[in-house]
Write a protein that holds these residues in place. Sequence first.
Motif, PDB file in Angstrom:
ATOM      1  N   ASP A  75       0.751   5.874   8.379  1.00 18.54           N
ATOM      2  CA  ASP A  75       1.907   6.463   7.727  1.00 18.54           C
ATOM      3  C   ASP A  75       2.862   7.318   8.995  1.00 18.54           C
ATOM      4  O   ASP A  75       4.201   6.887   8.705  1.00 18.54           O
ATOM      5  CB  ASP A  75       1.646   7.544   6.601  1.00 18.54           C
ATOM      6  N   ARG A 125      -2.227  -3.030  10.413  1.00 20.61           N
ATOM      7  CA  ARG A 125      -0.841  -2.616   9.777  1.00 20.61           C
ATOM      8  C   ARG A 125       0.034  -2.717  11.355  1.00 20.61           C
ATOM      9  O   ARG A 125       0.348  -1.974  12.170  1.00 20.61           O
ATOM     10  CB  ARG A 125      -0.980  -1.171   9.591  1.00 20.61           C
ATOM     11  N   ASP A 160      -5.259   5.782   7.997  1.00 24.57           N
ATOM     12  CA  ASP A 160      -4.587   6.066   6.773  1.00 24.57           C
ATOM     13  C   ASP A 160      -3.314   6.980   7.263  1.00 24.57           C
ATOM     14  O   ASP A 160      -2.168   6.772   6.963  1.00 24.57           O
ATOM     15  CB  ASP A 160      -5.462   6.632   5.718  1.00 24.57           C
TER      16      ASP A 160
HETATM   17 MG    MG Z   1      -2.085   5.347   3.095  1.00 25.07          MG
END
Ligand code: MG
Length: 370
Positions: free
Chosen positions: A256, A109, A252
């Motif tokens: 964000d 990411r 996760d």
């Molecule tokens: Mg997520």
Amino acid sequence: MSMNEMDVLVLPGDGVGPEVTAQAVRVLEWFADRRKLPATLTERSFGGSNWQKHGTLMPDETWERINSADAILFGSVDSLDQAKIPAEERRKGSLLRMRKSLDLFANLRPIKMLPALSEASPYKPRITEGVDFVIIRELTAGMYFGTPRGVERLPDGTRRGVNTHTYTEAEILRVARFGFELARTRRNHLTSVDKGNVMESGAMWREIVTELHRAEFSDVVLEHMLADNCGMQLSRAPRRFDVIVTDNLFGDLLSDCAGAILGSLGMLPSASLGAIGPDGRRKALYEPIHGSAPDIAGQGIANPLGSILSVVEMLRWTFGAPEEAARLEAAVAGALAMGARTADIAAPGEGTTNTAGMGDAVLQALEAGR
Ligand code: MG
Ligand code: IPM
């Protein structure tokens, strides 16, 4: 360009998925057409919309294609609509099943600040300027898949919910190795994130990363960071990060948090990668991080840049074409520099364009940069 033909499966899915994916497909087609990128695109219906029409999230043929494709360009699946779909069918079409059964253990990411986004960010420019890092989230183990799991009834009639966080040495090693290798291609700095002060598996994570560093990657600067502190550092001093490697659940959450730096989840791409197989290829799934965004779906106003930047990752990882990846990245920066803004990244008073307009702007910048 001479390389193997790659089979790209396009799964637009639900919500804003089809709208943003359509723009990413235009971009991919531009590369196939103008830069002779050897891509064969196949599109299949998937998700809640397919359920409504055909009574299944996807036919078996699509699952076979998912398993044989070199790359999947994924839009999103509508979680709201799915509440009406039987649990078994939902599992069949779930993103988690794809990640697990394709063994896509490394989820990348990238978080890269662009000057044009400075106004959209909730952070001060002196914090966001020059931010450029990648979170590698382990994607096939940990809390998401550990057993036992479930909700059980206790003798006193109340319930007890259980999930299990597990990691084997091999699972930690392969994602840590990926992190070190990626750091070597960047600024040579790896932050490994765990909760080793509380969790045995976290202490073991730290030990294994340290041993691997000593044995094979002592040229890379390694730091360990506790996950809670990492959450804070991401907003205090995000520029300090180069590559972050962490487990499934922390990854996760932290991705964000990191997304907030850019001000909109609409900007964030991702790549989920497997190991390189005996044939020299690796399985890969590319998707924007935002979900189906039901509140704006169907209006043609969603930001397609998360999906278009996922194509940057595809060019890099599936096609092994870093110069083409850089070309597209520059075109996105160029489109923004020319003032193209979807509503999510517009500063107050700034004019906005829609999903297709942003696609046009990127294609114009690509043409101009040829
Ligand atoms: Mg997520
Ligand atoms: C993500 C998402 C998913 C996850 C959801 C949609 C299952 O939040 O990719 O970050 O938790 O992995």
